[in-house]
Scaffold this motif. Structure first.
Motif, PDB file in Angstrom:
ATOM      1  N   GLY A   1       0.828  -1.203   0.000  1.00  0.00           N
ATOM      2  CA  GLY A   1       0.000   0.000   0.000  1.00  0.00           C
ATOM      3  C   GLY A   1       0.861   1.250   0.000  1.00  0.00           C
ATOM      4  O   GLY A   1       2.028   1.230   0.409  1.00  0.00           O
ATOM      5  N   ARG A   2       0.300   2.325  -0.489  1.00  0.00           N
ATOM      6  CA  ARG A   2       0.943   3.663  -0.448  1.00  0.00           C
ATOM      7  C   ARG A   2       2.320   3.664  -1.103  1.00  0.00           C
ATOM      8  O   ARG A   2       3.276   4.251  -0.584  1.00  0.00           O
ATOM      9  N   ASN A   3       2.430   2.984  -2.235  1.00  0.00           N
ATOM     10  CA  ASN A   3       3.742   2.917  -2.893  1.00  0.00           C
ATOM     11  C   ASN A   3       3.911   3.984  -3.968  1.00  0.00           C
ATOM     12  O   ASN A   3       4.929   4.038  -4.634  1.00  0.00           O
TER      13      ASN A   3
ATOM     14  N   MET B   1      -4.731  11.194   2.054  1.00  0.00           N
ATOM     15  CA  MET B   1      -4.284  11.899   3.277  1.00  0.00           C
ATOM     16  C   MET B   1      -3.323  11.060   4.125  1.00  0.00           C
ATOM     17  O   MET B   1      -3.355  11.110   5.351  1.00  0.00           O
ATOM     18  N   ASN B   2      -2.506  10.236   3.478  1.00  0.00           N
ATOM     19  CA  ASN B   2      -1.538   9.438   4.230  1.00  0.00           C
ATOM     20  C   ASN B   2      -0.135   9.997   4.018  1.00  0.00           C
ATOM     21  O   ASN B   2       0.167  10.539   2.952  1.00  0.00           O
ATOM     22  N   ALA B   3       0.703   9.810   5.041  1.00  0.00           N
ATOM     23  CA  ALA B   3       2.103  10.208   4.891  1.00  0.00           C
ATOM     24  C   ALA B   3       2.779   9.236   3.925  1.00  0.00           C
ATOM     25  O   ALA B   3       2.345   8.088   3.781  1.00  0.00           O
TER      26      ALA B   3
ATOM     27  N   HIS C   1     -11.693   1.270  -7.196  1.00  0.00           N
ATOM     28  CA  HIS C   1     -10.738   0.570  -8.061  1.00  0.00           C
ATOM     29  C   HIS C   1      -9.329   1.051  -7.729  1.00  0.00           C
ATOM     30  O   HIS C   1      -9.127   2.231  -7.394  1.00  0.00           O
ATOM     31  N   GLU C   2      -8.371   0.145  -7.793  1.00  0.00           N
ATOM     32  CA  GLU C   2      -6.949   0.510  -7.689  1.00  0.00           C
ATOM     33  C   GLU C   2      -6.215  -0.361  -8.708  1.00  0.00           C
ATOM     34  O   GLU C   2      -6.134  -1.572  -8.524  1.00  0.00           O
ATOM     35  N   VAL C   3      -5.719   0.230  -9.750  1.00  0.00           N
ATOM     36  CA  VAL C   3      -5.003  -0.567 -10.759  1.00  0.00           C
ATOM     37  C   VAL C   3      -3.527  -0.690 -10.338  1.00  0.00           C
ATOM     38  O   VAL C   3      -2.943   0.272  -9.832  1.00  0.00           O
TER      39      VAL C   3
ATOM     40  N   CYS D   1     -12.092   0.491   9.539  1.00  0.00           N
ATOM     41  CA  CYS D   1     -11.043  -0.346  10.158  1.00  0.00           C
ATOM     42  C   CYS D   1      -9.875   0.526  10.614  1.00  0.00           C
ATOM     43  O   CYS D   1      -9.338   0.350  11.708  1.00  0.00           O
ATOM     44  N   LYS D   2      -9.497   1.475   9.749  1.00  0.00           N
ATOM     45  CA  LYS D   2      -8.368   2.342  10.106  1.00  0.00           C
ATOM     46  C   LYS D   2      -8.671   3.123  11.380  1.00  0.00           C
ATOM     47  O   LYS D   2      -7.832   3.231  12.267  1.00  0.00           O
ATOM     48  N   SER D   3      -9.900   3.634  11.467  1.00  0.00           N
ATOM     49  CA  SER D   3     -10.231   4.458  12.631  1.00  0.00           C
ATOM     50  C   SER D   3     -10.241   3.633  13.916  1.00  0.00           C
ATOM     51  O   SER D   3     -10.048   4.169  14.996  1.00  0.00           O
TER      52      SER D   3
ATOM     53  N   ALA E   1     -11.988  -5.103   3.945  1.00  0.00           N
ATOM     54  CA  ALA E   1     -11.963  -4.098   2.885  1.00  0.00           C
ATOM     55  C   ALA E   1     -11.208  -4.570   1.653  1.00  0.00           C
ATOM     56  O   ALA E   1     -11.470  -4.117   0.540  1.00  0.00           O
ATOM     57  N   LYS E   2     -10.274  -5.497   1.849  1.00  0.00           N
ATOM     58  CA  LYS E   2      -9.330  -5.813   0.777  1.00  0.00           C
ATOM     59  C   LYS E   2      -9.388  -7.248   0.278  1.00  0.00           C
ATOM     60  O   LYS E   2      -8.939  -7.513  -0.832  1.00  0.00           O
ATOM     61  N   ALA E   3      -9.859  -8.177   1.114  1.00  0.00           N
ATOM     62  CA  ALA E   3      -9.637  -9.593   0.780  1.00  0.00           C
ATOM     63  C   ALA E   3     -10.908 -10.362   0.448  1.00  0.00           C
ATOM     64  O   ALA E   3     -10.888 -11.579   0.414  1.00  0.00           O
TER      65      ALA E   3
HETATM   66  O1  LIG Z   1      -3.854   3.905   3.556  1.00  0.00           O
HETATM   67  C1  LIG Z   1      -4.923   4.017   3.039  1.00  0.00           C
HETATM   68  O2  LIG Z   1      -5.780   4.776   3.454  1.00  0.00           O
HETATM   69  C2  LIG Z   1      -5.272   3.234   1.882  1.00  0.00           C
HETATM   70  C3  LIG Z   1      -4.385   2.499   1.345  1.00  0.00           C
HETATM   71  C4  LIG Z   1      -4.712   1.687   0.240  1.00  0.00           C
HETATM   72  O3  LIG Z   1      -5.760   1.076   0.083  1.00  0.00           O
HETATM   73  C5  LIG Z   1      -3.671   1.764  -0.701  1.00  0.00           C
HETATM   74  C6  LIG Z   1      -3.322   0.677  -1.531  1.00  0.00           C
HETATM   75  O4  LIG Z   1      -3.770  -0.457  -1.474  1.00  0.00           O
HETATM   76  C7  LIG Z   1      -2.316   1.090  -2.486  1.00  0.00           C
HETATM   77  O5  LIG Z   1      -1.710   2.113  -2.295  1.00  0.00           O
HETATM   78  O6  LIG Z   1      -2.131   0.346  -3.441  1.00  0.00           O
END
Ligand SMILES: O=C(O)/C=C/C(=O)CC(=O)C(=O)O
Length: 398
Positions: free
Chosen positions: A20-22, A31-33, A66-68, A108-110, A118-120
């Motif tokens: 994530g966040r790459n 809004m992530n560092a 979507h996230e490609v 989930c983050k909160s 959310a992902k799987a």
């Molecule tokens: O940190 C978040 O709020 C969300 C992260 C993601 O879902 C990001 C990814 O999966 C990604 O950067 O590929």
């Protein structure tokens, strides 16, 4: 270890490791560092989806994004792989979508919870055909894009990645042994956004591959709209209500729409599942879906004696946590108003634990008349009744 044909890695590959966040711009848009180390999470092999089948929006989400991403398919097992030898472990690539239930992820983050919901979920990882390594000579300059209904939403290049593919392989393999058939999702560029039912997602790698997926939702079966009862709940047939060996079974016939009240000594049981303790905001429908998603097939429900009607043991045979809020049993021979008893309470049931539901008996003429009656068990013997229960619960929660 048995492995399969690498060009069909999705049929037998064991792991999907996601980063994530790459891409700095994407980290910022949410809004992530920008991370100092790769952010890792997992998908399951049942997340895989190939062209021809739809992406299914989970019932518990109203904001599927979507996230490609470029996916790296591992061709050779390795632990603690050095960056210099990392590419020797790569068999090829696939274009991938990391479908993300953003509302659930935010929740989930909160709460500091993992992102699994959310992902799987099933269908959360659509993949293209396998792309042999030779077809992408420069992994650091791969242009990926995604359109929704022909509108460009995401366009990025792997040159923008914070952590390169060799770095990711090396980093991940220090923690998790990489095996043939595993897939690494390398992160998404900016432009993520929500999809809707019937949207068409079209994604590609310039000059290499393209793929198309439709979006849908799990189908719902509508029923029990006009049951002869004010309280809309799932009806279960009870055969027979008496004597002590009674068996209570979900009946497929109840899926057929309005039912007459069963005659004679049979009765109708009504059950309503509300609220999951794990996620207090869940509606009944989401709880039922969670039952469905676990592959739950058996719920045992029993009342042992009239004297102990206040205690209803419920044994879940699969890993399910849910709340049983209300149970109504209606004496059908007298019509829907003749409630033999009504129980209300809340229950959290841990896997394979026997849970006792404290209930209030509001009105129980049958119990008084039949001390020691064993009401029986409920077997949820197929998926359909749970779908039915879901449908009802959705109506109820509105
Ligand atoms: O940190 C978040 O709020 C969300 C992260 C993601 O879902 C990001 C990814 O999966 C990604 O950067 O590929």
């Amino acid at each position: 270890m048995t492995t399969g044909n690498i060009s069909r890695f999705w049929e037998w590959g064991k792991k999907i490791i996601c980063v994530g966040r790459n891409y700095a711009d994407h980290a910022k848009e949410l809004m992530n560092a920008v991370p100092k180390y790769p952010v890792l999470f997992l998908k399951t092999p049942s997340s895989y989806l190939t062209e021809g089948s739809p992406i299914l929006i989970p019932k518990y989400s109203n904001n599927l994004h979507h996230e490609v991403e470029l996916g790296v398919v591992i061709g050779k097992r390795g632990t603690s792989i050095s960056q210099s030898s990392a590419m020797d472990h790569v068999a090829g690539y696939a274009l991938c979508l990391d479908m993300t239930a953003r509302d659930v992820q935010d929740d989930c983050k909160s709460k500091g919870l993992p992102w699994t919901l959310a992902k799987a979920f099933d269908t959360s990882c659509p993949v293209s055909e396998f792309i042999p390594k030779e077809r992408i000579p420069d992994h650091g300059n791969v242009k990926i894009w995604l359109k929704v209904n022909d509108q460009m939403r995401q366009y990025g290049c792997t040159s923008e990645m914070i952590f390169s593919i060799p770095f990711l392989i090396s980093y991940i393999s220090e923690i998790i042994t990489l095996e043939e058939g595993d897939l690494i999702l390398t992160g998404t560029p900016k432009g993520v956004s929500a999809v809707q039912v019937h949207d068409e997602l079209n994604a590609g790698i310039d000059d290499v591959v393209s793929m198309t997926f439709k979006v849908d939702r799990l189908k719902e079966i509508l029923l029990i709209h006009q049951t002869p009862c004010d309280i809309k709940v799932l009806q279960l047939s009870l055969y027979p209500f008496l004597p002590s060996t009674s068996a209570l079974q979900l009946s497929d016939s109840l899926l057929m729409g309005p039912q007459p009240w069963p005659s004679g000594s049979s009765s109708t049981m009504k059950m309503l599942f509300l609220q999951n303790f794990q996620r207090p905001k869940w509606t009944a429908s989401q709880v039922v879906l969670s039952l469905l998603n676990t592959g739950l097939r058996t719920v045992q429900w029993s009342v042992t004696t009239a004297a102990s009607m206040q205690e209803i043991p419920i044994r879940m045979t699969k890993n399910v946590i849910f709340t049983l809020l209300n149970v109504y049993i209606v004496n059908s021979s007298k019509g829907p108003d003749a409630t033999t008893f009504f129980v209300a309470g809340e229950l959290t049931c841990e896997p394979s634990e026997e849970c006792m539901l404290e209930c209030d008996i509001l009105h129980s003429p049958e119990c008084v008349r039949s001390p020691g009656v064993f009401l029986g068990r409920v077997w949820v013997s197929s998926v359909l009744p749970l779908v039915a229960l879901h449908t009802y619960a959705r109506e109820y929660s509105q």
